[in-house]
Every structure is written in C-alpha cells, then in structure tokens.
Design an enzyme around this catalytic site. Sequence first.
Site, PDB file in Angstrom:
ATOM      1  N   PHE A  39     -93.374  50.095  28.051  1.00 41.86           N
ATOM      2  CA  PHE A  39     -92.707  50.032  26.924  1.00 41.86           C
ATOM      3  C   PHE A  39     -91.771  48.600  26.727  1.00 41.86           C
ATOM      4  O   PHE A  39     -91.355  48.225  25.686  1.00 41.86           O
ATOM      5  CB  PHE A  39     -91.665  51.024  26.582  1.00 41.86           C
ATOM      6  CG  PHE A  39     -90.789  51.612  27.570  1.00 41.86           C
ATOM      7  CD1 PHE A  39     -89.493  50.858  27.749  1.00 41.86           C
ATOM      8  CD2 PHE A  39     -90.809  52.355  28.458  1.00 41.86           C
ATOM      9  CE1 PHE A  39     -88.599  51.086  28.624  1.00 41.86           C
ATOM     10  CE2 PHE A  39     -90.032  52.822  29.562  1.00 41.86           C
ATOM     11  CZ  PHE A  39     -88.772  52.164  29.522  1.00 41.86           C
ATOM     12  N   ASP A  40     -91.591  48.055  27.742  1.00 39.46           N
ATOM     13  CA  ASP A  40     -90.652  46.921  27.911  1.00 39.46           C
ATOM     14  C   ASP A  40     -90.824  46.105  29.484  1.00 39.46           C
ATOM     15  O   ASP A  40     -91.000  46.814  30.438  1.00 39.46           O
ATOM     16  CB  ASP A  40     -89.234  47.139  27.397  1.00 39.46           C
ATOM     17  CG  ASP A  40     -88.637  45.921  27.153  1.00 39.46           C
ATOM     18  OD1 ASP A  40     -89.047  44.821  27.047  1.00 39.46           O
ATOM     19  OD2 ASP A  40     -87.164  45.829  27.166  1.00 39.46           O
ATOM     20  N   TYR A  63     -87.298  43.358  35.128  1.00 43.51           N
ATOM     21  CA  TYR A  63     -87.397  44.712  35.241  1.00 43.51           C
ATOM     22  C   TYR A  63     -88.815  44.975  34.481  1.00 43.51           C
ATOM     23  O   TYR A  63     -89.573  44.015  33.779  1.00 43.51           O
ATOM     24  CB  TYR A  63     -86.430  45.330  34.617  1.00 43.51           C
ATOM     25  CG  TYR A  63     -86.288  45.038  33.072  1.00 43.51           C
ATOM     26  CD1 TYR A  63     -87.209  45.706  32.085  1.00 43.51           C
ATOM     27  CD2 TYR A  63     -85.605  44.007  32.577  1.00 43.51           C
ATOM     28  CE1 TYR A  63     -86.778  45.518  30.552  1.00 43.51           C
ATOM     29  CE2 TYR A  63     -85.422  43.694  31.243  1.00 43.51           C
ATOM     30  CZ  TYR A  63     -86.209  44.431  30.242  1.00 43.51           C
ATOM     31  OH  TYR A  63     -86.180  44.322  28.831  1.00 43.51           O
ATOM     32  N   TYR A  84     -82.402  57.671  27.445  1.00 41.17           N
ATOM     33  CA  TYR A  84     -81.760  57.782  25.783  1.00 41.17           C
ATOM     34  C   TYR A  84     -81.620  59.430  25.383  1.00 41.17           C
ATOM     35  O   TYR A  84     -81.359  59.502  24.378  1.00 41.17           O
ATOM     36  CB  TYR A  84     -82.879  57.061  25.132  1.00 41.17           C
ATOM     37  CG  TYR A  84     -83.093  55.647  25.645  1.00 41.17           C
ATOM     38  CD1 TYR A  84     -81.836  54.852  24.996  1.00 41.17           C
ATOM     39  CD2 TYR A  84     -83.998  55.267  26.350  1.00 41.17           C
ATOM     40  CE1 TYR A  84     -82.095  53.438  25.421  1.00 41.17           C
ATOM     41  CE2 TYR A  84     -84.067  53.796  26.508  1.00 41.17           C
ATOM     42  CZ  TYR A  84     -83.044  52.822  26.020  1.00 41.17           C
ATOM     43  OH  TYR A  84     -82.851  51.614  26.295  1.00 41.17           O
ATOM     44  N   PHE A  86     -88.618  52.528  36.122  1.00 38.82           N
ATOM     45  CA  PHE A  86     -88.318  50.964  35.984  1.00 38.82           C
ATOM     46  C   PHE A  86     -88.467  50.222  37.401  1.00 38.82           C
ATOM     47  O   PHE A  86     -88.395  51.070  38.553  1.00 38.82           O
ATOM     48  CB  PHE A  86     -86.959  50.931  35.696  1.00 38.82           C
ATOM     49  CG  PHE A  86     -86.488  50.932  34.388  1.00 38.82           C
ATOM     50  CD1 PHE A  86     -86.878  50.048  33.509  1.00 38.82           C
ATOM     51  CD2 PHE A  86     -85.947  52.075  33.714  1.00 38.82           C
ATOM     52  CE1 PHE A  86     -86.620  50.197  32.025  1.00 38.82           C
ATOM     53  CE2 PHE A  86     -85.843  52.288  32.443  1.00 38.82           C
ATOM     54  CZ  PHE A  86     -86.030  51.168  31.713  1.00 38.82           C
ATOM     55  N   ILE A 105     -78.590  51.705  29.726  1.00 37.68           N
ATOM     56  CA  ILE A 105     -78.388  52.975  29.670  1.00 37.68           C
ATOM     57  C   ILE A 105     -77.808  53.323  31.184  1.00 37.68           C
ATOM     58  O   ILE A 105     -77.581  52.806  31.975  1.00 37.68           O
ATOM     59  CB  ILE A 105     -79.844  53.596  29.726  1.00 37.68           C
ATOM     60  CG1 ILE A 105     -80.934  52.824  30.943  1.00 37.68           C
ATOM     61  CG2 ILE A 105     -80.372  53.308  28.483  1.00 37.68           C
ATOM     62  CD1 ILE A 105     -82.082  53.783  31.006  1.00 37.68           C
TER      63      ILE A 105
END
Length: 294
Positions: A224-225, A214, A270, A286, A244
């Site tokens: 962010f990741d 991902y 979130y 994503f 999530i």
Amino acid sequence: MRLSFLLSICVSVMLFTACKKETGTFKTSNNFEYIIHTKGTGPKVKVGEYVLFTYKILGDGVVKQESLDPNEPGVLKVEDAAAAKTQKNFFNEVVINAQVGDSITLNIPADSLGNPMLAQQGIKVMTYTMKIQKILDEAGYTAFTAEKEEAMKAKTAERMKMLPEVTTMVEGFIAEKKTGTLTAETLPSGLMIKKVAEGTGAKGEKDKVATVEYYGALENGTSFDNSFQRPDAFSFPIGQQQVIPGWDEALTQLKVGDKAIVYIPSELAYGPADQGSIPATSNLIFYIEVKDIK
C-alpha cells in the site's frame, strides 16, 4: 544658528541610522518574537521573488522537522503585506527585508497555527529557524523547479531498483508467519520484529528524529505504500504521534543500520477505521531500514 541647527539634525539622523540594529530580537505586527542572528551580504529579496532556505522546526524545543541541506531547501514566495496578512503568512513579514546569508528564528504560539495535532500534543510554541540560501525571480524559480524535478525522477528511478529485493523479503516473512515457521522477537504489545541485517549505530529514542526507508504491505501481500517510490527516505520524530503507534514502538527497538520486517497488529496501526487502501482492522507488515537517528 540655522546652519548649526540643520547640522545637529543631520548628525542625529546619521547616528540613528548607524545605531539601528540589523541583528537582535524583534516583534512582528502580530507580536510574535523573531531573532535575526546574522545578516548576510547577498542580494535582498523583492516582493514576488522566491526565498530558498535551509530550516529546522521545533515544537517546545523538540525537533519536528529539518532540512539543513542547501540542495533540499524550503521555499517561500514573498508577497506584499496585504496579501500576506489575508493568508496568515506569518513568515512574510520576517523575510520581506531579508537577504542571502541571513539567519532568522521565528517563534509562533502553536494556537495561532490552527493545527489540531499540535493542540493534541500539548505544544505551546513552534520555533522556525532558517538560513537564506538563494533568492530567485519567477524565471529563475521555474528553471530551478524544472531542474529539481528531473533530478528527483532520476533519483527515484535509481531507488526503485531496491523494490524487488525488499518485496521478496516481505513476502517471505508473510509466508513464514502463515506456516508457523517464523522466528521473530514478539513484544508484549503484539509487535513482532525480525531483523534481516544488524546495524551498529545509535538506537532510537523518544523525541529523536529517525530517517528510514520503508515498504508496507497487508497480510495478503498487497503493498500500500513505500519510500522507494519517492526521491528521499522518510523522517519523523519518534514518540510524537506523527506516525502510527506501532512505528513509534518499533523505532525504539531498532538502531541505525538495522533492517527489519515488522508485524504491527491493527490496534497499533489504524484500528477500526479505513485508511485509504488499508481496510479497517488490518494488521500490517513493514520492511524498515534505519538510515539515521539524531
């Protein structure tokens, strides 16, 4: 008479030793049930040594985590009984007399683990099954970890070569959404899925374990990741609230081999809370590539 008496004692001791079970169901001092399925023939562990094992973890019979690859083992340092009791190391008592090749299952009441997530999911019993692969002393474990670290660095460097292509796909999705030219499937929840490659494998279902690559970004394109900066893909059980809500929903729409860009509205991410570098009420994008579902 005395000789006969001593002989009878020796015979009794021999019979007791011969009949003592090495496999079967037993209880720990905490009254937790454990099962020794098979006994190995390799070296026995000593206090201070490291046990390397493959494992599967279940919550009320549902797989939560597993690593069945001997090259990616779990690790436990065996402590003396007093230290293990102080640290609530429930596994120590089970493996302290183990040897290479042993296959063991330990059942622990979930409320003994003090994990609020398990309580939230209503899980009653956690089941840990392990097969012992290696036993290493301190020097052996230091060499093992150094070798693993070098291998992981090399593997991560290779995986990160995928990032430019993935970043371009995510940026293209964001640009199309801004200009109103995006073609994607929109679900009633507001989740949007655009497949960029079609797979042919099994579809995601609740309680199955998905393994995915991902890449996550905010709507402004800031990443962010991502899984590519780590040596392995990410695995999680679908529908078990370990990710999530948008991820749980997305994975029930995807199958093995699918590559997709997924838009997740903040209420499925979130919500009103900050999450590290993710601001409150952020909608997330994503890239998700489904590697396996089982």
